[in-house]
Write an enzyme that holds these catalytic residues in place. Structure first.
Site, mmCIF file in Angstrom:
data_model
loop_
_atom_site.group_PDB
_atom_site.id
_atom_site.type_symbol
_atom_site.label_atom_id
_atom_site.label_comp_id
_atom_site.label_asym_id
_atom_site.label_seq_id
_atom_site.Cartn_x
_atom_site.Cartn_y
_atom_site.Cartn_z
ATOM 1 N N ASP A 1 16.317 -103.895 28.511
ATOM 2 C CA ASP A 1 16.154 -102.558 29.081
ATOM 3 C C ASP A 1 17.541 -101.954 29.267
ATOM 4 O OD1 ASP A 1 14.953 -100.318 30.413
ATOM 5 O OD2 ASP A 1 15.461 -101.198 32.343
ATOM 6 N N SER A 2 17.593 -100.638 29.524
ATOM 7 C CA SER A 2 18.874 -100.009 29.826
ATOM 8 C C SER A 2 19.427 -100.463 31.167
ATOM 9 C CB SER A 2 18.706 -98.490 29.832
ATOM 10 O OG SER A 2 17.757 -98.127 30.806
ATOM 11 N N TYR B 1 19.333 -94.516 29.089
ATOM 12 C CA TYR B 1 19.040 -94.162 27.704
ATOM 13 C C TYR B 1 18.275 -92.837 27.622
ATOM 14 C CZ TYR B 1 20.105 -99.009 26.142
ATOM 15 O OH TYR B 1 20.705 -100.202 25.839
ATOM 16 N N GLY B 2 17.670 -92.419 28.731
ATOM 17 C CA GLY B 2 16.688 -91.334 28.709
ATOM 18 C C GLY B 2 17.204 -89.964 28.322
ATOM 19 N N CYS C 1 11.564 -100.690 28.004
ATOM 20 C CA CYS C 1 12.132 -99.387 28.355
ATOM 21 C C CYS C 1 11.380 -98.389 27.501
ATOM 22 C CB CYS C 1 13.619 -99.397 28.008
ATOM 23 S SG CYS C 1 14.407 -97.781 28.010
ATOM 24 N N ASN C 2 10.788 -97.392 28.133
ATOM 25 C CA ASN C 2 9.997 -96.434 27.377
ATOM 26 C C ASN C 2 10.835 -95.647 26.385
ATOM 27 O OD1 ASN C 2 6.952 -95.926 28.432
ATOM 28 N ND2 ASN C 2 8.209 -96.836 30.027
ATOM 29 N N THR C 3 12.046 -95.237 26.817
ATOM 30 C CA THR C 3 12.895 -94.466 25.918
ATOM 31 C C THR C 3 13.237 -95.282 24.681
ATOM 32 O OG1 THR C 3 13.857 -93.315 27.813
ATOM 33 C CG2 THR C 3 15.052 -93.197 25.738
ATOM 34 N N GLU D 1 17.074 -95.233 41.711
ATOM 35 C CA GLU D 1 18.306 -96.040 41.696
ATOM 36 C C GLU D 1 19.143 -95.814 42.953
ATOM 37 O OE1 GLU D 1 20.137 -97.740 38.870
ATOM 38 O OE2 GLU D 1 18.321 -97.892 37.672
ATOM 39 N N CYS E 1 7.704 -94.559 32.153
ATOM 40 C CA CYS E 1 9.062 -95.072 32.370
ATOM 41 C C CYS E 1 8.911 -96.266 33.291
ATOM 42 C CB CYS E 1 9.949 -94.001 33.009
ATOM 43 S SG CYS E 1 11.551 -94.624 33.592
ATOM 44 N N THR E 2 9.598 -97.353 32.976
ATOM 45 C CA THR E 2 9.382 -98.590 33.739
ATOM 46 C C THR E 2 9.934 -98.529 35.164
ATOM 47 O OG1 THR E 2 11.291 -99.525 32.564
ATOM 48 C CG2 THR E 2 9.103 -100.138 31.779
ATOM 49 N N HIS E 3 10.692 -97.491 35.493
ATOM 50 C CA HIS E 3 11.102 -97.312 36.892
ATOM 51 C C HIS E 3 9.959 -96.779 37.766
ATOM 52 C CE1 HIS E 3 15.383 -97.587 35.796
ATOM 53 N NE2 HIS E 3 15.687 -97.540 37.069
#
Lengths: 303, 303
Positions: free
Chosen positions: A17-18, A49-50, A80-82, A163, A196-198
């Site tokens: 992931d990023s 990355y988004g 990571c979705n992006t 974050e 998005c995984t967040h």
């Protein structure tokens, strides 16, 4: 090509992931698959990355998979979705027989099912700018439900808010969520994909705003389901000895590598995982560049 | 070492930043110094710098200056508070006689003066997480005003909000600004440093919230003053022919290089500059890695 399929069912799953978000996928893998070990790579020097292009994100992901292929994983997960949206289709072509999974397809499949067959069924997707622009969710959902109504909203503030340590109770998060979600609600979505995984960290606040009648799809959990199914199909699920230590969802089954700031990662990881982790190992980005020439052969410096 | 001092007064000024923010410094340079040409470098593939470590940011900045030194600039400007805070002190030692400027010292000097000598004088600083943690502003202000009261607040949401296109009129921005600034106002700041080159885009909203009695210091403008003074001292101000084209604040005096997504940069740049720019030239990050071995000699990959 990242090498042939690994047939040792006790080799690890490599998750990249990023940054921190992919840990929501790790959490789902560890809790759904009791015998598996995970090696996690967070590209914290170059995140997010988004907001970046397909070319750049693909180059980053290719470097990381190339680095990770040396641990001979039985499966590579782009958590990571992006990166799944921008890089996975191209990378898959280079992956040979290695099992590769992303988060978009499982999320899209779950959404297409959850939305139901009513002609007014409307799916909303929230994601990063790059994921939205890539049309990856739109295409993946349309392949399964050609006529479903689709609304897609970039939500670039959510990752920095999470974050920063903000939760769904924070008034700034609440206000931003309402701004982003209200237009979708006004148009009657019955399903919402957290693209998005967040975002699963904000699930309670999101569910509160969209109300109980909108199904919220967590692409991280759907991705773990998909991995379980594919490893099972390939007869590669880890043998799960009657070892209660291995079956606990904890740090013993997880090793972490990051390209910057292991301390910050270690401090924030428990919010995504639900348990404490050992200090990650630092792999600075120049190591990735020296391990592989990505686009460099085509590009010579010029002033 | 990035080479000896360039003594051609018509050579360009090299300005670098993680992305768009440094354009506020460029705008101030072009408007204050009518004969100068600027070469701008935005590291859009690896932005933001504000959440990253000293080691990583220093490696990135070193690569960019090494790349930029080939255009033989008469002056290198680190137009990013995070990079000025984390990387400039170390990089200066490697810079030989090249003129190097950052944004922290000019901002700190202006704040120390603006705060006045009243014993209750209190300076507030808003900046990225990394700038705050580095203590760079705290140290730079204390060197000038040992006893002044100092309050420092990380404001990590402001950059993503500005990059999303939000302005000070947006209710989410307004709410976040009030959250960040209220504790400082309650403790009686009379001076506020905008410790990030993005923040001048929010000056009207910030001034509205802090009220007319708080002096707001724009570190971008102060940096341009500082460059003007230092070039003048070194007798390196560009000769300014009676050429009205050169004296206009426009794109003819500016060339731009970015590590990702020239289109997005070109689209957003006018908000920071006040005028349209030509399409930037793409310099992917691998070009920077191949131009120089940063920390790579010490670090060998290991799985």
């Amino acid at each position: 090509v990242f090498g042939a399929r690994v047939t040792d069912r006790n080799s690890p799953i490599f998750v990249l992931d990023s940054g921190l978000g992919g840990l929501t996928v790790v959490r789902a893998i560890l809790s759904q698959l009791p015998g598996e070990r995970v090696v996690y790579f967070g590209d914290t020097a170059r995140l997010p990355y988004g907001s970046k292009t397909k070319e750049t994100v693909t180059a980053f992901v290719r470097q990381i998979i190339n680095w990770g292929s040396r641990i001979r994983p039985k499966c590579v997960v782009i958590a990571c979705n992006t990166a799944s949206a921008l890089a996975l289709p191209g990378i898959k072509l280079e992956a040979g027989t290695m099992i590769m999974a992303g988060v978009i397809e499982p999320g899209a499949r779950a959404a297409a099912t959850a939305a139901g067959t009513d002609e007014r069924a409307t799916i909303g997707v929230i994601a990063t700018e790059a994921t939205v622009r890539s049309q990856a969710y739109q295409n993946a959902i349309r392949r399964r439900r050609r006529l479903v109504h689709l609304l897609v909203q970039p939500t670039p503030l959510l990752v920095p808010m999470i974050e920063e340590g903000r939760t769904g109770d924070d008034p700034v998060v609440e206000l931003a969520l309402r701004q982003y979600l209200q237009p979708m609600l006004a148009r009657g979505i019955n399903t919402l994909v957290l693209g998005c995984t967040h975002y699963p960290l904000l699930t309670p606040a999101i569910q509160r705003i969209v109300g109980p009648n909108v199904k919220v799809i967590d692409s991280a959990r759907k991705c773990a389901h998909d991995i379980a199914r594919r490893l099972d199909d390939a007869d590669l699920l880890a043998s799960c000895a009657d070892d209660s230590a291995m079956q606990k969802i904890d740090a013993k089954r997880l090793s972490i590598y990051v390209t910057d700031d292991p301390d910050r990662f270690q401090r924030l990881a428990p919010r995504f995982l639900g348990f404490e982790v050992d200090a990650p190992t630092l792999v600075p980005p120049e190591v990735l560049y020296h391990a592989i020439d990505t686009r460099a052969s085509e590009l010579r410096p010029s002033a």
